[in-house]
Motif scaffolding. Structure first.
Motif, PDB file in Angstrom:
ATOM      1  N   TYR A  44     -84.568  29.021 119.370  1.00 18.51           N
ATOM      2  CA  TYR A  44     -84.378  28.082 120.478  1.00 18.51           C
ATOM      3  C   TYR A  44     -84.003  26.732 119.885  1.00 18.51           C
ATOM      4  CZ  TYR A  44     -86.482  31.684 123.296  1.00 18.51           C
ATOM      5  OH  TYR A  44     -86.726  32.874 123.926  1.00 18.51           O
ATOM      6  N   ILE A  45     -82.914  26.161 120.396  1.00 21.62           N
ATOM      7  CA  ILE A  45     -82.388  24.927 119.826  1.00 21.62           C
ATOM      8  C   ILE A  45     -82.161  23.876 120.904  1.00 21.62           C
ATOM      9  CG2 ILE A  45     -81.306  26.012 117.826  1.00 21.62           C
ATOM     10  CD1 ILE A  45     -78.658  26.032 119.368  1.00 21.62           C
ATOM     11  N   CYS A  46     -82.180  22.632 120.489  1.00 20.52           N
ATOM     12  CA  CYS A  46     -81.879  21.512 121.372  1.00 20.52           C
ATOM     13  C   CYS A  46     -80.364  21.478 121.591  1.00 20.52           C
ATOM     14  CB  CYS A  46     -82.346  20.212 120.735  1.00 20.52           C
ATOM     15  SG  CYS A  46     -81.873  18.738 121.670  1.00 20.52           S
ATOM     16  N   PRO A  47     -79.917  21.283 122.830  1.00 20.01           N
ATOM     17  CA  PRO A  47     -78.479  21.182 123.071  1.00 20.01           C
ATOM     18  C   PRO A  47     -77.819  20.031 122.305  1.00 20.01           C
ATOM     19  CG  PRO A  47     -79.656  21.410 125.150  1.00 20.01           C
ATOM     20  CD  PRO A  47     -80.679  21.218 124.078  1.00 20.01           C
ATOM     21  N   MET A  48     -78.605  19.008 121.951  1.00 24.15           N
ATOM     22  CA  MET A  48     -78.080  17.863 121.210  1.00 24.15           C
ATOM     23  C   MET A  48     -78.189  18.056 119.696  1.00 24.15           C
ATOM     24  SD  MET A  48     -77.029  15.884 123.584  1.00 24.15           S
ATOM     25  CE  MET A  48     -76.788  14.344 122.736  1.00 24.15           C
ATOM     26  N   CYS A  50     -80.712  17.754 117.700  1.00 22.48           N
ATOM     27  CA  CYS A  50     -81.448  16.653 117.069  1.00 22.48           C
ATOM     28  C   CYS A  50     -82.039  17.107 115.745  1.00 22.48           C
ATOM     29  CB  CYS A  50     -82.573  16.175 117.993  1.00 22.48           C
ATOM     30  SG  CYS A  50     -82.000  15.465 119.543  1.00 22.48           S
ATOM     31  N   GLU A  51     -81.969  16.256 114.749  1.00 19.63           N
ATOM     32  CA  GLU A  51     -82.490  16.583 113.433  1.00 19.63           C
ATOM     33  C   GLU A  51     -83.985  16.857 113.518  1.00 19.63           C
ATOM     34  OE1 GLU A  51     -82.698  14.748 108.915  1.00 19.63           O
ATOM     35  OE2 GLU A  51     -81.422  13.797 110.410  1.00 19.63           O
ATOM     36  N   MET A  58     -89.791  28.914 123.183  1.00 21.22           N
ATOM     37  CA  MET A  58     -89.272  27.993 124.196  1.00 21.22           C
ATOM     38  C   MET A  58     -90.117  26.724 124.178  1.00 21.22           C
ATOM     39  SD  MET A  58     -86.646  28.234 125.986  1.00 21.22           S
ATOM     40  CE  MET A  58     -86.416  27.431 127.527  1.00 21.22           C
ATOM     41  N   GLY A  59     -89.494  25.611 124.523  1.00 21.27           N
ATOM     42  CA  GLY A  59     -90.214  24.347 124.572  1.00 21.27           C
ATOM     43  C   GLY A  59     -89.252  23.196 124.749  1.00 21.27           C
ATOM     44  N   ASN A  60     -89.711  22.020 124.340  1.00 24.77           N
ATOM     45  CA  ASN A  60     -88.898  20.812 124.450  1.00 24.77           C
ATOM     46  C   ASN A  60     -88.637  20.237 123.066  1.00 24.77           C
ATOM     47  OD1 ASN A  60     -89.226  21.182 127.157  1.00 24.77           O
ATOM     48  ND2 ASN A  60     -90.621  19.474 127.459  1.00 24.77           N
ATOM     49  N   CYS A  61     -87.507  19.575 122.937  1.00 27.93           N
ATOM     50  CA  CYS A  61     -87.146  18.913 121.690  1.00 27.93           C
ATOM     51  C   CYS A  61     -88.118  17.760 121.444  1.00 27.93           C
ATOM     52  CB  CYS A  61     -85.709  18.395 121.778  1.00 27.93           C
ATOM     53  SG  CYS A  61     -85.198  17.416 120.359  1.00 27.93           S
ATOM     54  N   PRO A  62     -88.722  17.683 120.270  1.00 23.19           N
ATOM     55  CA  PRO A  62     -89.648  16.588 119.982  1.00 23.19           C
ATOM     56  C   PRO A  62     -88.944  15.236 119.806  1.00 23.19           C
ATOM     57  CG  PRO A  62     -89.338  17.936 118.029  1.00 23.19           C
ATOM     58  CD  PRO A  62     -88.610  18.620 119.158  1.00 23.19           C
ATOM     59  N   MET A  66     -85.340  17.075 125.602  1.00 19.10           N
ATOM     60  CA  MET A  66     -84.576  18.062 126.374  1.00 19.10           C
ATOM     61  C   MET A  66     -85.180  19.454 126.192  1.00 19.10           C
ATOM     62  SD  MET A  66     -80.621  16.905 125.776  1.00 19.10           S
ATOM     63  CE  MET A  66     -79.982  17.983 127.042  1.00 19.10           C
ATOM     64  N   ASP A  67     -84.995  20.307 127.196  1.00 23.70           N
ATOM     65  CA  ASP A  67     -85.448  21.694 127.104  1.00 23.70           C
ATOM     66  C   ASP A  67     -84.635  22.427 126.048  1.00 23.70           C
ATOM     67  OD1 ASP A  67     -87.266  21.338 129.175  1.00 23.70           O
ATOM     68  OD2 ASP A  67     -85.892  22.092 130.708  1.00 23.70           O
ATOM     69  N   TYR A  68     -85.327  23.220 125.239  1.00 19.16           N
ATOM     70  CA  TYR A  68     -84.623  24.076 124.287  1.00 19.16           C
ATOM     71  C   TYR A  68     -83.815  25.122 125.036  1.00 19.16           C
ATOM     72  CZ  TYR A  68     -87.242  22.533 120.126  1.00 19.16           C
ATOM     73  OH  TYR A  68     -87.762  21.819 119.091  1.00 19.16           O
ATOM     74  N   LYS A  69     -82.713  25.534 124.451  1.00 18.92           N
ATOM     75  CA  LYS A  69     -81.860  26.599 124.972  1.00 18.92           C
ATOM     76  C   LYS A  69     -81.884  27.753 123.978  1.00 18.92           C
ATOM     77  CE  LYS A  69     -80.365  24.054 128.340  1.00 18.92           C
ATOM     78  NZ  LYS A  69     -80.882  24.215 129.664  1.00 18.92           N
ATOM     79  N   LYS A  70     -81.767  28.988 124.476  1.00 23.12           N
ATOM     80  CA  LYS A  70     -81.726  30.153 123.601  1.00 23.12           C
ATOM     81  C   LYS A  70     -80.480  30.067 122.722  1.00 23.12           C
ATOM     82  CE  LYS A  70     -81.925  35.197 123.749  1.00 23.12           C
ATOM     83  NZ  LYS A  70     -82.528  35.295 122.466  1.00 23.12           N
ATOM     84  N   ASN A  71     -80.660  30.288 121.441  1.00 27.74           N
ATOM     85  CA  ASN A  71     -79.564  30.261 120.480  1.00 27.74           C
ATOM     86  C   ASN A  71     -78.971  31.661 120.380  1.00 27.74           C
ATOM     87  OD1 ASN A  71     -77.815  29.911 118.368  1.00 27.74           O
ATOM     88  ND2 ASN A  71     -79.348  29.315 116.867  1.00 27.74           N
TER      89      ASN A  71
END
Length: 91
Positions: A44-48, A50-51, A58-62, A66-71
């Motif tokens: 699961y990755i951030c659409p942006m 982020c480093e 599943m979760g949110n980018c720290p 943003m909500d993580y999206k399935k990679n």
């Protein structure tokens, strides 16, 4: 004198060609290398991208929240399953 001008033009053209083609390869290598972090390779990755982001759950980018999206490109065990089956394997 005409020979010198012709030689000079050929030398300039050759130098420019070498400079342009070598610069193009460096940029591609850096792009490929940059996409090796967990912000690109996790399940699961951030659409942006982020480093420091990316997770196996599943979760949110720290970083941006943003909500993580399935990679869709994620490989859970670091190899590609296309082209062969895993009948009898436990994955």
């Amino acid at each position: 004198m005409k020979f010198f001008k012709t030689f000079l033009l050929i030398a300039i053209f050759f130098t420019a060609t070498v400079a342009i083609t070598s610069c193009g390869n460096k940029g591609k290598a850096k792009t490929e290398q940059a996409k090796q972090g967990k912000e690109y390779t996790s399940a699961y990755i951030c659409p942006m991208h982020c480093e420091g982001s990316g997770s196996d759950k599943m979760g949110n980018c720290p970083v941006c929240g943003m909500d993580y999206k399935k990679n869709d490109d994620h490989k859970s065990d670091n190899h590609d399953h296309d082209g062969h089956n895993h009948e009898g394997h436990n994955h």
